[in-house]
Design an enzyme around this catalytic site. Sequence first.
Site, mmCIF file in Angstrom:
data_model
loop_
_atom_site.group_PDB
_atom_site.id
_atom_site.type_symbol
_atom_site.label_atom_id
_atom_site.label_comp_id
_atom_site.label_asym_id
_atom_site.label_seq_id
_atom_site.Cartn_x
_atom_site.Cartn_y
_atom_site.Cartn_z
ATOM 1 N N CYS A 118 26.906 -8.278 23.029
ATOM 2 C CA CYS A 118 26.782 -7.234 24.060
ATOM 3 C C CYS A 118 28.135 -6.556 24.213
ATOM 4 O O CYS A 118 29.181 -7.203 24.133
ATOM 5 C CB CYS A 118 26.356 -7.850 25.386
ATOM 6 N N CYS B 261 22.264 -16.483 28.267
ATOM 7 C CA CYS B 261 23.107 -15.429 27.734
ATOM 8 C C CYS B 261 24.003 -15.911 26.610
ATOM 9 O O CYS B 261 25.200 -16.043 26.776
ATOM 10 C CB CYS B 261 23.936 -14.835 28.868
ATOM 11 N N GLU C 85 19.152 -16.393 20.362
ATOM 12 C CA GLU C 85 18.486 -17.511 21.012
ATOM 13 C C GLU C 85 17.254 -17.037 21.774
ATOM 14 O O GLU C 85 17.135 -15.857 22.109
ATOM 15 C CB GLU C 85 19.424 -18.131 22.010
ATOM 16 N N CYS D 74 30.134 -14.031 31.247
ATOM 17 C CA CYS D 74 28.985 -14.096 30.342
ATOM 18 C C CYS D 74 29.438 -14.420 28.922
ATOM 19 O O CYS D 74 30.297 -13.726 28.366
ATOM 20 C CB CYS D 74 28.246 -12.761 30.366
ATOM 21 N N CYS E 245 12.108 -15.710 27.529
ATOM 22 C CA CYS E 245 13.346 -14.946 27.712
ATOM 23 C C CYS E 245 13.772 -14.421 26.340
ATOM 24 O O CYS E 245 14.094 -15.208 25.456
ATOM 25 C CB CYS E 245 14.386 -15.892 28.296
ATOM 26 N N CYS F 269 30.831 -8.535 30.667
ATOM 27 C CA CYS F 269 30.893 -9.111 32.009
ATOM 28 C C CYS F 269 31.739 -10.386 31.928
ATOM 29 O O CYS F 269 31.643 -11.150 30.965
ATOM 30 C CB CYS F 269 29.493 -9.414 32.529
#
Length: 378
Positions: free
Chosen positions: A116, A345, A96, A123, A109, A120
Amino acid sequence: MTDAPSKVNLLGLSPSQLEQFFDEMGEKRFRATQVLKWMHQYGASSFDEMTNISKALRAKLAEMADIREPEIVLEKFSKDGTRKWVIRMDGGSAIEMVLIPEGDRATLCVSSQVGCSLDCSFCSTGKQGFNRDLSTAEIIGQLRVAIRSFGPFDPNGDRRVTNVVFMGMGEPLLNFDNVLAATQLMMDDNAYGLSKRRVTVSTSGVVPALDKLCNVSDVSLAVSLHAPNDALRDQLVPINRRYPIAELLAACNRYLDSLNDKRSITIEYTLMAGVNDQPEHARELVKVLRKVPCKLNLIPFNPFPNSGYERPSEKAIAAFKQIMLNSNIITTVRRTRGDDVDAACGQLVGQVADRTRRSQKYIAVVQEEPVQGKSQTL
Ligand code: SAH
Ligand code: SF4
């Protein structure tokens, strides 16, 4: 398409790598500057457009190399100027991208990885796990897509994207070489010429990579803190168990010391109701932030299904901010426009990929986006 993958994608070569490329071809190094300008200032997608390069060299280049950009899957322009894309990379993965205008600035962004590995707890990218690193060309391709969305490239016109933040999917410092080359291109006057103060790498705190960055880059830095003590940060940002807050802030200071201008770090702090948004957290955070020159950016939690977290009330956000301001810490609150924009995110991709009713709703929201709730700060 058959032979494309074996060719070098010149979009992904940093200025020095491109010089080396021409060197190895037995060509003069200034060709690198010419080709850089064609690709990144004029938006060229083929060598035929490069009229100050001989036909023979253009033909040779076309045999060895190409200029490949990612494919746009979804493009949404909302009334308040926000633009969003879902972009398909080589191999079919989607990422995105969001462009947010604000006065005379427009901040893009970008993503650095598909997924990832750092997991976290709040997220949605982390929840998707790690798929792969993006190449430099795929990162720069994101910037090209955003610039071109305003029409053909115009090197003499106003800058259409003034700021880039690596706050999309992925941990940029775990894709070090590709992110470094991409930031070099973004800041190079023969390419995008963005100010080093306006290209920001956001990290959850990969300390050794931060130290490596000291010697090779002067890009700006944002650090995702999210908690004022190790006990809480260990739960929210698991990499804290390896590199706790004190070590992270020490690395931030080493990075700032390595720069030849005076700059501060942006500290990101995602506010989650009842988790890290209480007055005692704010007071503890004040003490922590005294240890590094910084500005604080509060991000109200952006909800996604089954996250287990909630966004705090406006009152709680305002109270947290006030405690910081009372202690003279420059503090902003990142505002979403409607509830959809801060697809910071992985959320946009998640919604498009699963094709649920939620995604239909999402697309509707983007088109009908209300003009209210626009302010960037409280
Ligand atoms: N991996 C890097 C950069 C990408 S995340 C990092 O962690 O810094 C960009 C920012 O969005 C980070 O500060 C991240 O913590 C924050 N973020 C992630 N999920 C979020 C959510 N659901 N709501 C609000 N902010 C979120
Ligand atoms: Fe990765 Fe950043 Fe999400 Fe953490 S917040 S899982 S580091 S993308």
